[in-house]
Every structure is written in C-alpha cells, then in structure tokens.
Design an enzyme around this catalytic site. Structure first.
Site, short mmCIF file in Angstrom:
data_model
loop_
_atom_site.label_atom_id
_atom_site.label_comp_id
_atom_site.label_asym_id
_atom_site.label_seq_id
_atom_site.Cartn_x
_atom_site.Cartn_y
_atom_site.Cartn_z
N ASP A 157 0.87 -1.09 0.13
CA ASP A 157 -0.12 -0.05 -0.06
C ASP A 157 0.79 1.16 -0.05
O ASP A 157 1.94 1.28 0.74
CB ASP A 157 -1.05 0.06 1.20
CG ASP A 157 -2.03 0.91 1.16
OD1 ASP A 157 -3.21 0.72 1.02
OD2 ASP A 157 -1.71 2.32 1.01
N ILE A 158 0.48 2.16 -0.94
CA ILE A 158 1.29 3.50 -1.14
C ILE A 158 1.39 4.30 0.33
O ILE A 158 2.24 5.19 0.46
CB ILE A 158 0.83 4.29 -2.31
CG1 ILE A 158 1.71 5.15 -2.63
CG2 ILE A 158 -0.52 4.88 -1.88
CD1 ILE A 158 1.26 5.72 -4.09
N ASN A 204 -13.03 -3.27 2.35
CA ASN A 204 -13.81 -2.16 2.41
C ASN A 204 -14.69 -2.04 1.18
O ASN A 204 -14.31 -2.26 -0.03
CB ASN A 204 -13.05 -0.82 2.47
CG ASN A 204 -12.15 -0.63 3.66
OD1 ASN A 204 -12.54 -1.35 4.72
ND2 ASN A 204 -10.93 -0.23 3.60
N GLY A 241 -15.98 2.46 3.71
CA GLY A 241 -14.60 3.02 3.35
C GLY A 241 -13.82 3.07 2.40
O GLY A 241 -12.40 3.23 2.25
N GLN A 242 -14.56 2.60 1.29
CA GLN A 242 -13.73 2.15 0.03
C GLN A 242 -13.52 3.30 -0.62
O GLN A 242 -14.41 4.34 -1.03
CB GLN A 242 -14.55 1.30 -0.86
CG GLN A 242 -13.99 0.49 -1.94
CD GLN A 242 -14.70 -0.25 -2.94
OE1 GLN A 242 -15.93 -0.83 -2.54
NE2 GLN A 242 -14.08 -0.82 -3.89
N HIS A 261 -10.48 -5.02 -4.00
CA HIS A 261 -9.03 -5.17 -3.38
C HIS A 261 -9.24 -5.78 -1.85
O HIS A 261 -10.27 -5.33 -1.13
CB HIS A 261 -7.95 -4.26 -3.38
CG HIS A 261 -8.60 -3.03 -2.81
ND1 HIS A 261 -9.50 -1.87 -3.40
CD2 HIS A 261 -8.48 -2.24 -1.48
CE1 HIS A 261 -10.01 -1.22 -2.70
NE2 HIS A 261 -9.11 -1.19 -1.51
N HIS A 314 -7.15 -5.60 1.83
CA HIS A 314 -5.98 -5.44 2.77
C HIS A 314 -5.57 -6.41 3.64
O HIS A 314 -6.44 -7.08 4.21
CB HIS A 314 -6.33 -4.06 3.67
CG HIS A 314 -7.01 -2.83 2.88
ND1 HIS A 314 -6.17 -1.70 2.64
CD2 HIS A 314 -8.38 -2.74 2.34
CE1 HIS A 314 -6.85 -0.91 2.20
NE2 HIS A 314 -8.22 -1.42 2.11
P1 5GP Z 1 -9.66 1.55 0.12
O1 5GP Z 1 -9.88 2.72 1.14
O2 5GP Z 1 -10.31 1.54 -1.11
O3 5GP Z 1 -10.22 0.14 0.78
O4 5GP Z 1 -8.01 1.34 -0.04
C1 5GP Z 1 -7.40 1.77 -0.94
C2 5GP Z 1 -6.25 1.61 -0.81
O5 5GP Z 1 -5.22 1.90 -1.64
C3 5GP Z 1 -5.50 2.82 0.15
O6 5GP Z 1 -5.15 2.32 1.39
C4 5GP Z 1 -4.37 3.60 -0.61
O7 5GP Z 1 -3.46 4.07 0.41
C5 5GP Z 1 -4.15 2.76 -1.38
N1 5GP Z 1 -3.75 3.00 -2.71
C6 5GP Z 1 -4.20 4.19 -3.45
N2 5GP Z 1 -3.45 4.57 -4.50
C7 5GP Z 1 -2.64 3.60 -4.52
C8 5GP Z 1 -1.50 3.64 -5.52
O8 5GP Z 1 -1.44 4.19 -6.52
N3 5GP Z 1 -0.60 2.69 -5.32
C9 5GP Z 1 -0.76 1.85 -4.00
N4 5GP Z 1 0.35 0.73 -3.95
N5 5GP Z 1 -1.70 1.93 -3.38
C10 5GP Z 1 -2.64 2.77 -3.68
#
Ligand code: 5GP
Ligand code: ZN
Length: 111
Positions: free
Chosen positions: A29-30, A84, A90-91, A97, A99
C-alpha cells in the site's frame, strides 16, 4: 481505462509487487496504516466485492493472503484482512481489493 488498480495490475503504473499469480497481484500500500500493509488485487476489474461471484478468484485472494502473511513473517503474531465496500465501508478505490495489515496490535480497533 482510468482505474488505478487496473493500471497497477497491468504494470502500466509502478508499484511494489510482493506476490503474483495469473489472476492477482499483491502490492505494498502506498500509504501504509501498519508496518506491513499489503493489497491483494484481482487482475480482472470488479468495482466492489458485490460484483464478483467468481468463487475461485475469491478463494485465491484468501489463499494468497495466507501465503504472503507467511512470507512476510507476520503469520504467527497475527494480521488482519479487510475488504472495504462502498462509501460507508470506507472504500476509496473502486477496484476490488483486500487489505492485509500486520506488524502492530490491531486488537480492539476496527477503523
Ligand atoms: P480502500 O480505502 O479503497 O479500501 O483502499 C484503497 C487503498 O489503496 C488505500 O489504502 C490507499 O493507500 C491505496 N492506494 C491508493 N492509490 C494507490 C496507488 O497508486 N498505489 C498503491 N500501492 N496503493 C494505493
Ligand atoms: Zn480496475
């Protein structure tokens, strides 16, 4: 194609890949929320888990998560898997995906 995780899955966009199969990749994760914070992404686009009825793929995501948890050495101490879904879930990235978070105590915290 404007989906950021489709671009990452097709290697059009850079990421740190820790595991890959024909159907999915696991990346760092970034913006990590824990010392180990990985994302398990199917290569095929599904906006949310609600769109995905592919049992083999869903099973593969869980099996990959177990494998990378072992590979990262966080299996014994423990880890958390989270998907999420939609706004209140929280998506923020609308490509399915999961986590995998570990490396600190997550006990008692769900958000
Ligand atoms: P969500 O909130 O949709 O469950 O999680 C999205 C996740 O993707 C977040 O934890 C966010 O930090 C990660 N993320 C968003 N953009 C990028 C990216 O370009 N590269 C990577 N490696 N992670 C990302
Ligand atoms: Zn996508």
């Amino acid at each position: 194609m404007s989906c950021v995780f489709c671009k990452i899955a097709s290697k059009e966009m850079k990421s740190t890949v820790v595991h890959e199969t024909d159907g999915l990749i696991v990346i760092k994760d970034i913006n990590p929320q824990a010392p180990t914070h990985l994302l398990v992404l199917p290569k095929k686009h599904y906006s949310t888990i609600l769109e995905c009825d592919d049992r083999d793929l869903l099973a593969e995501m869980l099996l990959a998560a177990k494998e990378v948890a072992k590979k990262a050495g966080v299996d014994e101490k423990g880890f958390r898997l989270v998907i999420n879904t939609n706004d209140e879930g929280g998506q923020t990235v609308f490509h399915l995906h999961m986590h995998l978070m570990a490396g600190r105590s997550l006990a008692g915290r769900m958000g």
